[in-house]
Design a protein around this motif. Sequence first.
Motif, PDB file in Angstrom:
ATOM      1  N   ARG A   1       0.888  -1.117  -0.083  1.00  0.00           N
ATOM      2  CA  ARG A   1       0.107  -0.058   0.133  1.00  0.00           C
ATOM      3  C   ARG A   1       0.801   1.336  -0.201  1.00  0.00           C
ATOM      4  NH1 ARG A   1      -2.985  -3.244   3.651  1.00  0.00           N
ATOM      5  NH2 ARG A   1      -1.952  -2.273   5.266  1.00  0.00           N
ATOM      6  N   ALA A   2       2.038   1.219   0.748  1.00  0.00           N
ATOM      7  CA  ALA A   2       2.822   2.297   0.765  1.00  0.00           C
ATOM      8  C   ALA A   2       3.345   2.871  -0.655  1.00  0.00           C
ATOM      9  CB  ALA A   2       3.866   2.068   1.898  1.00  0.00           C
ATOM     10  N   LEU A   3       3.932   1.667  -1.304  1.00  0.00           N
ATOM     11  CA  LEU A   3       4.354   1.773  -2.538  1.00  0.00           C
ATOM     12  C   LEU A   3       3.514   2.465  -3.478  1.00  0.00           C
ATOM     13  CD1 LEU A   3       6.710  -1.369  -2.592  1.00  0.00           C
ATOM     14  CD2 LEU A   3       7.735   1.110  -2.552  1.00  0.00           C
ATOM     15  N   ALA A   4       2.082   1.834  -3.343  1.00  0.00           N
ATOM     16  CA  ALA A   4       1.011   2.466  -4.345  1.00  0.00           C
ATOM     17  C   ALA A   4       0.936   4.020  -4.171  1.00  0.00           C
ATOM     18  CB  ALA A   4      -0.193   1.568  -3.983  1.00  0.00           C
ATOM     19  N   ARG A   5       1.023   4.409  -2.797  1.00  0.00           N
ATOM     20  CA  ARG A   5       0.829   5.942  -2.418  1.00  0.00           C
ATOM     21  C   ARG A   5       2.076   6.504  -3.221  1.00  0.00           C
ATOM     22  NH1 ARG A   5      -1.065   6.774   3.491  1.00  0.00           N
ATOM     23  NH2 ARG A   5      -0.857   8.953   2.943  1.00  0.00           N
ATOM     24  N   LEU A   6       3.146   5.705  -2.926  1.00  0.00           N
ATOM     25  CA  LEU A   6       4.362   6.573  -3.641  1.00  0.00           C
ATOM     26  C   LEU A   6       4.198   6.647  -4.946  1.00  0.00           C
ATOM     27  CD1 LEU A   6       7.501   7.479  -3.742  1.00  0.00           C
ATOM     28  CD2 LEU A   6       7.956   5.107  -3.838  1.00  0.00           C
ATOM     29  N   GLU A   7       3.779   5.706  -5.695  1.00  0.00           N
ATOM     30  CA  GLU A   7       3.515   5.853  -7.234  1.00  0.00           C
ATOM     31  C   GLU A   7       2.399   6.851  -7.468  1.00  0.00           C
ATOM     32  OE1 GLU A   7       3.122   1.744  -8.075  1.00  0.00           O
ATOM     33  OE2 GLU A   7       5.052   1.801  -9.003  1.00  0.00           O
TER      34      GLU A   7
ATOM     35  N   ALA B   1      13.533   5.809  -5.282  1.00  0.00           N
ATOM     36  CA  ALA B   1      12.564   6.041  -3.867  1.00  0.00           C
ATOM     37  C   ALA B   1      12.212   4.955  -3.306  1.00  0.00           C
ATOM     38  CB  ALA B   1      11.472   6.819  -4.243  1.00  0.00           C
ATOM     39  N   ALA B   2      11.717   3.775  -4.001  1.00  0.00           N
ATOM     40  CA  ALA B   2      11.161   2.545  -3.745  1.00  0.00           C
ATOM     41  C   ALA B   2      12.196   1.686  -3.106  1.00  0.00           C
ATOM     42  CB  ALA B   2      10.388   1.848  -4.810  1.00  0.00           C
ATOM     43  N   MET B   3      13.479   2.035  -3.698  1.00  0.00           N
ATOM     44  CA  MET B   3      14.556   1.121  -3.108  1.00  0.00           C
ATOM     45  C   MET B   3      15.066   1.770  -1.842  1.00  0.00           C
ATOM     46  SD  MET B   3      18.107   1.768  -2.434  1.00  0.00           S
ATOM     47  CE  MET B   3      18.808   3.046  -3.551  1.00  0.00           C
ATOM     48  N   ILE B   4      14.885   3.113  -1.387  1.00  0.00           N
ATOM     49  CA  ILE B   4      15.291   3.814  -0.278  1.00  0.00           C
ATOM     50  C   ILE B   4      14.365   3.349   0.698  1.00  0.00           C
ATOM     51  CG2 ILE B   4      15.192   6.054   0.921  1.00  0.00           C
ATOM     52  CD1 ILE B   4      17.713   5.657  -0.482  1.00  0.00           C
ATOM     53  N   LEU B   5      13.213   3.184   0.537  1.00  0.00           N
ATOM     54  CA  LEU B   5      12.067   2.748   1.362  1.00  0.00           C
ATOM     55  C   LEU B   5      12.263   1.129   1.723  1.00  0.00           C
ATOM     56  CD1 LEU B   5       9.669   3.097   3.152  1.00  0.00           C
ATOM     57  CD2 LEU B   5       8.157   2.673   0.993  1.00  0.00           C
ATOM     58  N   MET B   6      12.558   0.326   0.766  1.00  0.00           N
ATOM     59  CA  MET B   6      12.794  -1.127   1.071  1.00  0.00           C
ATOM     60  C   MET B   6      13.928  -1.335   1.764  1.00  0.00           C
ATOM     61  SD  MET B   6      10.922  -2.647  -2.363  1.00  0.00           S
ATOM     62  CE  MET B   6      11.329  -4.125  -2.129  1.00  0.00           C
ATOM     63  N   ARG B   7      14.894  -0.420   1.423  1.00  0.00           N
ATOM     64  CA  ARG B   7      16.382  -0.445   2.104  1.00  0.00           C
ATOM     65  C   ARG B   7      16.136  -0.258   3.536  1.00  0.00           C
ATOM     66  NH1 ARG B   7      21.134   3.564   0.201  1.00  0.00           N
ATOM     67  NH2 ARG B   7      19.893   4.953   1.726  1.00  0.00           N
ATOM     68  N   ALA B   8      15.486   0.408   4.013  1.00  0.00           N
ATOM     69  CA  ALA B   8      15.049   0.411   5.453  1.00  0.00           C
ATOM     70  C   ALA B   8      14.357  -0.816   6.303  1.00  0.00           C
ATOM     71  CB  ALA B   8      14.320   1.796   5.851  1.00  0.00           C
ATOM     72  N   LEU B   9      13.909  -1.793   5.488  1.00  0.00           N
ATOM     73  CA  LEU B   9      12.943  -2.440   5.851  1.00  0.00           C
ATOM     74  C   LEU B   9      13.546  -3.989   5.797  1.00  0.00           C
ATOM     75  CD1 LEU B   9       9.605  -1.211   4.358  1.00  0.00           C
ATOM     76  CD2 LEU B   9      10.358  -1.013   6.753  1.00  0.00           C
ATOM     77  N   PHE B  10      14.299  -4.216   4.869  1.00  0.00           N
ATOM     78  CA  PHE B  10      14.737  -5.558   4.441  1.00  0.00           C
ATOM     79  C   PHE B  10      16.358  -5.659   4.796  1.00  0.00           C
ATOM     80  CE2 PHE B  10      11.094  -5.069   1.892  1.00  0.00           C
ATOM     81  CZ  PHE B  10      10.335  -6.184   2.287  1.00  0.00           C
TER      82      PHE B  10
END
Length: 307
Positions: free
Chosen positions: A19-25, A129-138
């Motif tokens: 859902r967060a990635l969908a909002r980002l897009e 931007a999506a990579m930055i978000l996922m980099r903080a989670l995985f």
Amino acid sequence: MEDLSLDTLKDGGKPALARALARLERTPEAPEVLALLDTAFAQPQARVIGVTGPPGVGKSTLLGALIAEFRRQDLTVGVIAVDPSSKRSGGALLGDRVRLAANPEDPGAFVRSMAARDRLGGLADLTWAAMILMRALFDRVILETVGVGQSETDVAEAADSVVFCVQPGSGDALQFMKAGIVEIPDIAVVTKADMGPVAHRALADLTGALGLAPSETGRQVEALLVSAEERGGLHDLLEALDEHFLWLGQDGRLGRRRQAQAAQWLRESLRDRFGREGLRRLGQVNLPKGAAPFSKLAEMAAKLRGD
């Protein structure tokens, strides 16, 4: 509206991240989205691996094998797979990643497709931007490029370690010698090593091409044989990735690389929105160490719009 925070995403698992990635897009410049991205940028957790190479080289098969190996090590994995775009909808043609052998029920593995649209560098506009978000989670984030050949150089501006794939018998090893692609990889891989002598010839060509490439870092790019289908050479590839990340961790190389990537993303984002004339009006575009790149983009964009 659902709260956007790293804690919420960590607690909410894969559905919350989707859902967060969908909002980002949908709304990449919304204040709450920018705040989330700036927080994620300041809290990196994952190593980021880019996988690139021509179409048909076996990138998705290799990704499936890497995901399985990382999960066996109990490491969480996020994948951003950039695919060609539909001419009609603009969406990713392989949106559900049917080629990727990843278990959709596994809470520790997350795969997201993004459409390349008219981007020529091999990555989608919002991939960084999506990579930055996922980099903080995985624990690991993997970027797979669209596979369009010599133009896919953007992956070097997003990943910590870039793996370039070459297919035996295709002539790719010689094409690799052309300017541009030869400067991208940190590790080079001949896929489908189970093809035997033709794979060994491709490795020799690739090793020769790498020997001709100028090295600005003083580090020799390693060339490997890998068969993702038979799991041959995967251990060597994982060791090479570990070695490269350890090398990045010395003398502040990793921090400088990620800072340079953020500054490059900022400049390219402004150029995409306002053109070269917009960049000229701003003068020198810098991103000071410790600055929040997404808020900086919004600030500079507002300045150019006259807000």
